[in-house]
Design an enzyme around this catalytic site. Structure first.
Site, PDB file in Angstrom:
ATOM      1  N   HIS A   6       0.922  -1.086   0.034  1.00 59.72           N
ATOM      2  CA  HIS A   6       0.055   0.158  -0.213  1.00 59.72           C
ATOM      3  C   HIS A   6       0.995   1.345   0.080  1.00 59.72           C
ATOM      4  O   HIS A   6       2.205   1.088   0.156  1.00 59.72           O
ATOM      5  CB  HIS A   6      -0.904   0.023   1.122  1.00 59.72           C
ATOM      6  CG  HIS A   6      -0.188  -0.003   2.588  1.00 59.72           C
ATOM      7  ND1 HIS A   6       0.439  -1.211   3.217  1.00 59.72           N
ATOM      8  CD2 HIS A   6      -0.663   0.868   3.486  1.00 59.72           C
ATOM      9  CE1 HIS A   6       0.777  -0.527   4.140  1.00 59.72           C
ATOM     10  NE2 HIS A   6       0.366   0.653   4.615  1.00 59.72           N
ATOM     11  N   HIS A  41       1.226   4.067   1.853  1.00 56.52           N
ATOM     12  CA  HIS A  41       1.782   4.659   3.277  1.00 56.52           C
ATOM     13  C   HIS A  41       3.253   4.789   3.133  1.00 56.52           C
ATOM     14  O   HIS A  41       4.001   3.797   2.759  1.00 56.52           O
ATOM     15  CB  HIS A  41       1.216   3.965   4.382  1.00 56.52           C
ATOM     16  CG  HIS A  41       0.036   4.432   4.803  1.00 56.52           C
ATOM     17  ND1 HIS A  41      -0.933   3.749   5.990  1.00 56.52           N
ATOM     18  CD2 HIS A  41      -0.836   5.533   4.509  1.00 56.52           C
ATOM     19  CE1 HIS A  41      -2.131   4.257   5.625  1.00 56.52           C
ATOM     20  NE2 HIS A  41      -1.834   5.367   5.088  1.00 56.52           N
ATOM     21  N   ASP A  78       5.583   4.398   5.114  1.00 51.54           N
ATOM     22  CA  ASP A  78       6.668   3.587   5.709  1.00 51.54           C
ATOM     23  C   ASP A  78       6.847   2.213   5.018  1.00 51.54           C
ATOM     24  O   ASP A  78       7.559   1.462   5.345  1.00 51.54           O
ATOM     25  CB  ASP A  78       6.399   3.412   7.193  1.00 51.54           C
ATOM     26  CG  ASP A  78       4.863   2.965   7.526  1.00 51.54           C
ATOM     27  OD1 ASP A  78       3.934   3.321   6.743  1.00 51.54           O
ATOM     28  OD2 ASP A  78       4.541   1.979   8.212  1.00 51.54           O
TER      29      ASP A  78
END
Lengths: 341, 341
Positions: free
Chosen positions: B62, B64, B66
């Site tokens: 995904h 994000h 991080d």
């Protein structure tokens, strides 16, 4: 004012050196500024006393990845840590839309404001306790150096003038000497009108990637320190037949010598120069080449090296604070530091 | 097949754990796959035997930060190292334009081709020696898990069939058993028609961030291993009143128990769980909570932990190779590993 090196490798990280990042610390040891932010800069900060809450300004010299790919993660982490204070980012104009689109992709919503200033059009300007000027350099992409000048070196009240103007002793004087403008009897007293600076300001020039050091001649006037890349030695550059827009140890050192610069700090070394000469070319080759062209104080940076520029203009290595036994990167820094700084 | 953890922290890196990155290694020990690429993943790789030349596929769960901010630097470094082979990137569709604009900003020109496949529309598909399927999960942004299935487990020639079809012994047989389709007397012999697989394939499911582990029930059928985030313990999630789209140790463990999963590997821990319990909540709290809901083999990942899934379906910790004394991250890994895996 301290320089704390967070990354001293060019292009790619190595086990001993990260890509570019340099902390510039106020004398209080709290507020600080970051010049360049290669990938992993936030990781390096975890090994230092520096806090993202106390970062006062972030300067990017140019858009190459080893100088800016760490920005999104560092800023996102500052947000997750709850930073509230706006942060000034001085960078090539392309950085702002890239960062905004990166945060849009990753649905990252910062808890603080980013205030962008394009270095291409930056006039003399104040950031925190520093006056800052940008200098255009010569590289494969537009690249800039920054000249940082202490804005208020050892301020002392101009008591004669305060008395002549009938400004009473008391809290007003205290605020003026701290640099605050003060309203008094319906008019604004500007701190700079009532304060004398009792010594020359400290000046540090930090170059971006650059193959023409002489472009920094004017910026280095009255500066005590120049931090500049020395990606290659001249012999390697001669073999390659080009420098890819970079300086050699020889060219930077000869420039520093020509202007009588007191302190030269070299950084941004090609990974071919190893701390352990058995593993390849040695970082000592870089030192030897620079030293043969320069008679001032010469430093070769390594990650976590900390240099202090004293009020008298001398630069010296600061002993790193005692580190926890077994601490990860401290070992690495010690390893890479053999023979440097 | 080995799992080599490159980052096991959620959100931000800590001194002991980087943000997400997981290497999946072919049994040969050479070709490998990367699932997620948080900032600093390329730095972690410098402490492993893995080479960017041998990376066969790169999977992002995904968008994000991080989980993806390390992509530009890792790919740029692969280019500077001279990689030539095209690289498949399986990721949410937004990753491709972001990467292309990042390389455009930084004027980065890779020496190899990037081949993007959007995980949103990925059907069953082969990458290297693996069959891969993507599974939609539940998180604050669209998030995916990947099911990796060994495509050719211990192939053996179907000699009866080869003889029946009059295909002569010799080099053709060798090519067929290696999985090559072969032209013979004007027709194409498909390897899969003449090869039998003599055991069940190994299957590993790697989840992205996800607050509904049960969405992986079908993907985990016949899988020996699930790697899943366990960002919080249930007690902390209950105190916070929400999970921010994440799973708790309890919820993942209960799911794994409900489907009779033989091996569960937890990762992506909140930084509040420390290796040293004196410094805060302990990673042992996570283990205890999971163990109270799950009777299978439970592992808590730490950076540089390497787990081997044998041909018999058992999962075990691989002793890390002897490391150089004073090596930086080996100390860190050893420190963080106390009591984990």
């Amino acid at each position: 004012m301290d320089l704390l090196f967070l990354g001293t490798s060019s292009g790619t990280p190595t086990r001993a050196r990260n890509v570019s990042g340099l902390g510039l610390l106020e004398e209080t040891g709290k507020g600080w500024y970051l010049v360049d932010c290669g990938e992993g800069t936030q990781h390096q900060l975890l090994r230092t006393p520096l806090s993202l809450h106390e970062l006062r300004g972030l300067f990017i010299t140019h858009v190459h990845g080893d100088h800016c790919y760490g920005l999104p993660g560092l800023l996102a982490s500052a947000g997750m840590l709850g930073r509230k204070a706006p942060l000034e980012i001085i960078a090539p104009a392309g950085i702002e839309p890239w960062l905004r689109s990166t945060f849009s992709l990753s649905q990252t919503y910062l808890s603080f404001e980013l205030v962008f200033r394009a270095c291409e059009t930056l006039g003399p300007w104040h950031c925190g306790t520093l006056k800052v000027e940008a200098v255009a350099l010569s590289h494969r992409v537009p690249s800039y150096g920054y000249r940082f000048t202490e804005a208020r070196p050892d301020p002392r009240l101009d008591i004669d003038r305060l008395d002549r103007h009938g400004i009473p002793r008391g809290p007003i004087w205290g605020r003026l000497v701290r640099g605050e403008d003060v309203e008094h009897e319906g008019r604004i007293l500007r701190a700079d009108d009532y304060v004398l600076f009792t010594r020359e300001p400290r000046r540090i020039v930090v170059g971006g990637d650059n193959d023409r050091p002489e472009l920094l001649a004017e910026a280095c006037r009255d500066a005590q320190v120049l931090v500049h890349e020395a990606t290659y030695t001249q012999s390697i550059a001669d073999k390659a037949g080009e420098t890819f827009g970079h300086s050699t140890a020889a060219s930077v050192a000869a420039f520093a010598q020509s202007i009588g610069l007191p302190n030269l700090v070299l950084t941004h070394f090609s990974a071919r120069y190893q701390a352990d000469p058995a593993r390849g070319l040695s970082i000592e080759d870089v030192r030897a080449e620079a030293a043969s062209h320069y008679q001032g104080e010469l430093y070769l940076a390594h990650d976590f090296a900390r240099l202090r520029l004293g009020r008298d203009g001398t630069l010296m290595l600061v002993a790193p604070p005692q580190r926890r036994a077994g601490s990860a990167v401290s070992d690495s820094a010690a390893g890479s530091g053999a023979g440097t700084v």
